[in-house]
Enzyme design. Structure first.
Site, mmCIF file in Angstrom:
data_model
loop_
_atom_site.group_PDB
_atom_site.id
_atom_site.type_symbol
_atom_site.label_atom_id
_atom_site.label_comp_id
_atom_site.label_asym_id
_atom_site.label_seq_id
_atom_site.Cartn_x
_atom_site.Cartn_y
_atom_site.Cartn_z
ATOM 1 N N GLU A 16 -4.958 7.632 -2.857
ATOM 2 C CA GLU A 16 -5.437 6.319 -2.410
ATOM 3 C C GLU A 16 -5.720 5.394 -3.587
ATOM 4 O OE1 GLU A 16 -5.703 4.673 0.506
ATOM 5 O OE2 GLU A 16 -4.571 6.354 1.323
ATOM 6 N N HIS A 36 0.830 -1.216 0.000
ATOM 7 C CA HIS A 36 0.000 0.000 0.000
ATOM 8 C C HIS A 36 0.867 1.270 0.000
ATOM 9 C CE1 HIS A 36 -3.719 2.267 1.138
ATOM 10 N NE2 HIS A 36 -2.823 3.095 1.659
ATOM 11 N N GLU A 37 1.775 1.348 0.959
ATOM 12 C CA GLU A 37 2.585 2.571 1.073
ATOM 13 C C GLU A 37 3.519 2.719 -0.128
ATOM 14 O OE1 GLU A 37 1.562 4.676 3.186
ATOM 15 O OE2 GLU A 37 0.391 3.283 4.416
ATOM 16 N N HIS A 48 1.681 4.525 -2.747
ATOM 17 C CA HIS A 48 1.716 5.981 -2.517
ATOM 18 C C HIS A 48 3.064 6.558 -2.963
ATOM 19 C CE1 HIS A 48 -2.010 6.680 -0.416
ATOM 20 N NE2 HIS A 48 -1.751 5.832 0.554
HETATM 21 ZN ZN ZN Z 1 -3.080 5.154 2.024
#
Ligand code: ZN
Length: 501
Positions: free
Chosen positions: A296, A266-267, A270
């Site tokens: 997101e 997830h990160e 980003h």
């Molecule tokens: Zn996030």
């Protein structure tokens, strides 16, 4: 270059220097700083924030922005320069409505609130944090009221900061669509959950080994270690000083394999966004991701559409098994795929599966609406929270830490932020549908070749930073504005197949 625009650049540069310092202090507070530092750091944050305020809120910048907003001057600017002026105007308008002294006090409060919140969470006592939260809400309401036009709702102004144009009218209909589609689907899925055994996830996974594998995973996805670092914090997050210095964190639970794995993916999603912004935009108001929803969309695209797919794990699963030979000895790829996609209503948002996740967001959205309409007092929040968890997910928190205190966002006065998680998931599904038509996505994943996927996102999304508003960018890329139907179709198809419904 337009002469007024050129005159604006030194102000942007000075502001960027202060923002970099503030971001570093915030990063330090959440990763390495000792607890006792927070009160003193908060004072420095207050001083620096006020200085940064005065760099932008001054007659010279006001005058330059006025000149640059005339049609003649605007026409002479490039698309990126126009975006920079538009974004700066928005920030200027927001800041200039607030008296400098109040802005400083508020910045200090936000810096201390994080520590107050963390302590209250550790002790699972909402009442220790309630006064601070009350103050944060008061400031937020007051600041929004300063700039609200007659009849404009405070909550809509807050939502606009994270995702332009996504008002309560738009979101009410979005969440209603989600609720109608997902609640019955979740019921059908949960009824078949007994067939899935994911006991492998709660074995013994030493933190240093997890950390090594997660680091490998970030690199595998395309994280550039020359431009980024990875550290540990209570909650995983990403911060970007600019596109050459992007930092992510993770948190390792030794009795939970998935948590850190999917946080890493997830990160990294980003981080790839921030690292992919064009150098021409570095240090300008357009030099970061467009909005939290778009942000997101990238993290959740990697985490869910890519990271929970069989194709992604086909080349990787043998390595994961090698890393944990005892824990995973009898686990097959099929077991693992079923496990990482198992949908179970639970209490904790960041541990939630892809299917029940939007309901966690719906709960926060409804609560924020109640807070800012005055319908729900701060003291009533834990009770309202628990009622909603019971209504939507059929689970009830036993204490504040696993209920109202689980998220740090409100302690940073990030009210109106939560809906961007659901917006982002929906955008991710829309982009995924488009991308699958354009490139052989599944083949690349099975070959373990993630480069073309990152390049596709860089060319179509990342490089533009904040130049195009979300809907404009989506239309430019996919030919269509935000359309949640893709998300609903994606979840319905995925879970119908996975659970043989
Ligand atoms: Zn996030």
């Amino acid at each position: 270059m337009n002469k007024y625009f050129a005159q604006l650049l030194p102000y942007l540069e000075r502001n960027q220097a202060y923002q970099t310092a503030l971001a570093l202090l915030s990063w330090d507070t959440e990763t390495l700083a000792p607890v006792a530092a927070s009160e003193y750091t908060a004072k420095s944050v207050g001083v620096l924030s006020e200085e940064a305020y005065h760099i932008l809120v001054c007659e010279e910048v006001e005058d330059l922005l006025k000149k640059l907003s005339s049609p003649k001057e605007l026409e002479s600017l490039s698309v990126s320069e126009q975006a920079i002026v538009r974004l700066l105007q928005k920030t200027y308008h927001k800041l200039s409505c607030i008296p400098a002294k109040e802005y400083r006090e508020f910045s200090e409060l936000c810096a201390t609130a994080q520590t107050v919140y963390c302590r209250a969470k550790q002790n699972s006592k909402f009442e220790d944090y309630a006064d601070t939260l009350e103050k944060l809400i008061e400031y937020t309401k007051r600041f929004a009221a300063y700039r609200a036009k007659k009849g404009e709702s405070v909550y809509n102004l807050l939502l606009d900061e994270y995702e332009e144009g996504f008002t309560t009218e738009v979101l009410d209909s979005f969440f209603e669509k989600l609720r109608t589609a997902l609640v019955p689907l979740i019921k059908k899925v949960v009824a078949k959950n007994d067939a899935i055994d994911k006991s492998y996830n709660s074995g013994d996974f030493p933190a240093d080994i997890q950390s090594g594998f997660c680091r490998f995973l970030s690199g595998y996805l395309g994280f550039d270690f020359n431009r980024g670092v990875i550290a540990e914090s209570e909650h995983p997050f990403t911060t970007s000083l600019h596109n050459h210095d992007v930092r992510i964190t993770n948190h390792f639970y030794e009795d939970n394999l998935e948590s850190a794995l999917f946080s890493a993916i997830h990160e990294t999603g980003h981080a790839l966004y921030e690292m992919g912004v064009d150098d021409a935009l570095t240090g300008t108001p357009a030099g970061s991701a467009m909005s939290m929803g778009m942000h997101e969309s990238q993290s959740r695209f990697y985490e869910n559409m890519i990271g929970r797919s069989r194709d992604f794990w086909t080349p990787l699963f043998p390595k994961l098994k090698e890393t944990y030979p005892d824990e995973l000895s009898s686990v097959s790829l099929d077991d693992f795929i079923a496990g990482i996609n198992k949908a179970e209503p639970g209490l904790i948002r960041i541990e939630a599966d892809e299917l029940t996740y939007p309901l966690h967001i719906l709960i926060r959205y409804e609560l924020e609406k109640e807070i800012f309409s005055g319908e729900c007092k701060v003291s009533e929040l834990p009770k309202r929270w628990n009622e909603k968890y019971n209504d939507y997910l059929g689970v009830t928190p036993e204490n504040d830490a696993e209920g109202i205190l689980q998220d740090i966002h409100w302690a940073g006065a990030s009210f109106g932020y939560f809906p961007s998680y659901a917006i982002g998931s929906a955008i991710a599904a829309q982009l995924y549908a488009y991308m699958a038509q354009q490139i052989p996505l599944a083949d690349y994943l099975r070959e373990g070749n993630l480069v073309p996927i990152r390049e596709f996102l860089r060319d179509h999304i990342h490089k533009y930073g904040a130049v195009y508003p979300t809907n404009e960018l989506l239309k430019k890329v996919t030919g269509e504005e935000f359309n949640p139907d893709y998300y609903i179709r994606y979840l319905t198809d995925k879970y119908t197949t996975l659970y043989h419904l």
